[in-house]
Design a protein around this motif. Structure first.
Motif, PDB file in Angstrom:
ATOM      1  N   GLU A 166     -42.917   0.184  -7.099  1.00  0.00           N
ATOM      2  CA  GLU A 166     -42.937   0.157  -5.639  1.00  0.00           C
ATOM      3  C   GLU A 166     -42.365   1.453  -5.070  1.00  0.00           C
ATOM      4  OE1 GLU A 166     -41.656  -2.403  -7.455  1.00  0.00           O
ATOM      5  OE2 GLU A 166     -43.193  -3.919  -7.112  1.00  0.00           O
ATOM      6  N   LYS A 167     -41.321   1.966  -5.696  1.00  0.00           N
ATOM      7  CA  LYS A 167     -40.728   3.227  -5.243  1.00  0.00           C
ATOM      8  C   LYS A 167     -41.725   4.368  -5.384  1.00  0.00           C
ATOM      9  CE  LYS A 167     -36.068   1.903  -6.651  1.00  0.00           C
ATOM     10  NZ  LYS A 167     -34.990   2.195  -7.586  1.00  0.00           N
ATOM     11  N   ALA A 168     -42.434   4.402  -6.497  1.00  0.00           N
ATOM     12  CA  ALA A 168     -43.425   5.451  -6.724  1.00  0.00           C
ATOM     13  C   ALA A 168     -44.570   5.315  -5.730  1.00  0.00           C
ATOM     14  CB  ALA A 168     -43.939   5.396  -8.157  1.00  0.00           C
ATOM     15  N   ALA A 169     -45.009   4.095  -5.459  1.00  0.00           N
ATOM     16  CA  ALA A 169     -46.101   3.873  -4.510  1.00  0.00           C
ATOM     17  C   ALA A 169     -45.681   4.300  -3.105  1.00  0.00           C
ATOM     18  CB  ALA A 169     -46.524   2.410  -4.520  1.00  0.00           C
ATOM     19  N   ASP A 170     -44.442   4.012  -2.723  1.00  0.00           N
ATOM     20  CA  ASP A 170     -43.939   4.428  -1.415  1.00  0.00           C
ATOM     21  C   ASP A 170     -43.874   5.948  -1.321  1.00  0.00           C
ATOM     22  OD1 ASP A 170     -43.708   1.795  -0.650  1.00  0.00           O
ATOM     23  OD2 ASP A 170     -41.537   1.693  -1.040  1.00  0.00           O
ATOM     24  N   ALA A 171     -43.425   6.595  -2.368  1.00  0.00           N
ATOM     25  CA  ALA A 171     -43.334   8.052  -2.365  1.00  0.00           C
ATOM     26  C   ALA A 171     -44.721   8.689  -2.249  1.00  0.00           C
ATOM     27  CB  ALA A 171     -42.638   8.539  -3.628  1.00  0.00           C
ATOM     28  N   ALA A 180     -49.482  14.926   4.084  1.00  0.00           N
ATOM     29  CA  ALA A 180     -50.620  15.805   3.816  1.00  0.00           C
ATOM     30  C   ALA A 180     -51.685  15.663   4.901  1.00  0.00           C
ATOM     31  CB  ALA A 180     -51.214  15.496   2.449  1.00  0.00           C
ATOM     32  N   LYS A 181     -51.851  14.464   5.452  1.00  0.00           N
ATOM     33  CA  LYS A 181     -52.841  14.247   6.508  1.00  0.00           C
ATOM     34  C   LYS A 181     -52.405  14.897   7.810  1.00  0.00           C
ATOM     35  CE  LYS A 181     -54.831   9.959   4.820  1.00  0.00           C
ATOM     36  NZ  LYS A 181     -54.997   8.520   5.056  1.00  0.00           N
ATOM     37  N   LYS A 182     -51.105  14.948   8.065  1.00  0.00           N
ATOM     38  CA  LYS A 182     -50.584  15.529   9.303  1.00  0.00           C
ATOM     39  C   LYS A 182     -50.647  17.048   9.302  1.00  0.00           C
ATOM     40  CE  LYS A 182     -47.333  11.815  10.238  1.00  0.00           C
ATOM     41  NZ  LYS A 182     -45.915  11.452  10.335  1.00  0.00           N
ATOM     42  N   ARG A 183     -50.616  17.640   8.144  1.00  0.00           N
ATOM     43  CA  ARG A 183     -50.561  19.081   8.010  1.00  0.00           C
ATOM     44  C   ARG A 183     -51.908  19.716   8.399  1.00  0.00           C
ATOM     45  NH1 ARG A 183     -48.708  21.143   2.250  1.00  0.00           N
ATOM     46  NH2 ARG A 183     -46.648  20.349   2.719  1.00  0.00           N
ATOM     47  N   ASP A 198     -45.954   8.229   1.357  1.00  0.00           N
ATOM     48  CA  ASP A 198     -45.294   9.182   2.247  1.00  0.00           C
ATOM     49  C   ASP A 198     -45.892  10.576   2.089  1.00  0.00           C
ATOM     50  OD1 ASP A 198     -43.651   7.186   3.178  1.00  0.00           O
ATOM     51  OD2 ASP A 198     -41.934   7.778   1.926  1.00  0.00           O
ATOM     52  N   TRP A 199     -46.133  10.984   0.861  1.00  0.00           N
ATOM     53  CA  TRP A 199     -46.706  12.298   0.596  1.00  0.00           C
ATOM     54  C   TRP A 199     -48.111  12.401   1.194  1.00  0.00           C
ATOM     55  CZ3 TRP A 199     -50.948  13.622  -2.520  1.00  0.00           C
ATOM     56  CH2 TRP A 199     -51.127  14.981  -2.705  1.00  0.00           C
ATOM     57  N   ALA A 200     -48.899  11.346   1.054  1.00  0.00           N
ATOM     58  CA  ALA A 200     -50.261  11.343   1.588  1.00  0.00           C
ATOM     59  C   ALA A 200     -50.235  11.417   3.112  1.00  0.00           C
ATOM     60  CB  ALA A 200     -51.013  10.108   1.118  1.00  0.00           C
ATOM     61  N   ALA A 201     -49.295  10.721   3.738  1.00  0.00           N
ATOM     62  CA  ALA A 201     -49.186  10.756   5.195  1.00  0.00           C
ATOM     63  C   ALA A 201     -48.815  12.153   5.671  1.00  0.00           C
ATOM     64  CB  ALA A 201     -48.154   9.738   5.667  1.00  0.00           C
TER      65      ALA A 201
END
Length: 48
Positions: free
Chosen positions: A28-33, A41-44, A36-39
């Motif tokens: 779950e921790k890895a999935a959350d990380a 990357a989309k904002k950038r 977050d990284w994907a979110a």
């Protein structure tokens, strides 16, 4: 035939690792990380 054996071995190993991660609540921790990284990357803005 060689590729089939390699694929089966890798699939088994990855399945085992995912199960162990789920038991230790690390999955779950890895999935959350990753989420977050994907979110982020989309904002950038993308470079042309």
């Amino acid at each position: 035939m060689n590729k089939v054996l390699i694929g089966a071995t890798l699939g088994t190993a990855i399945g085992y690792l995912v199960r162990k991660m789920q038991e230790e609540k690390q999955f779950e921790k890895a999935a959350d990380a990753i989420a977050d990284w994907a979110a982020k990357a989309k904002k950038r803005p993308r470079m042309p």
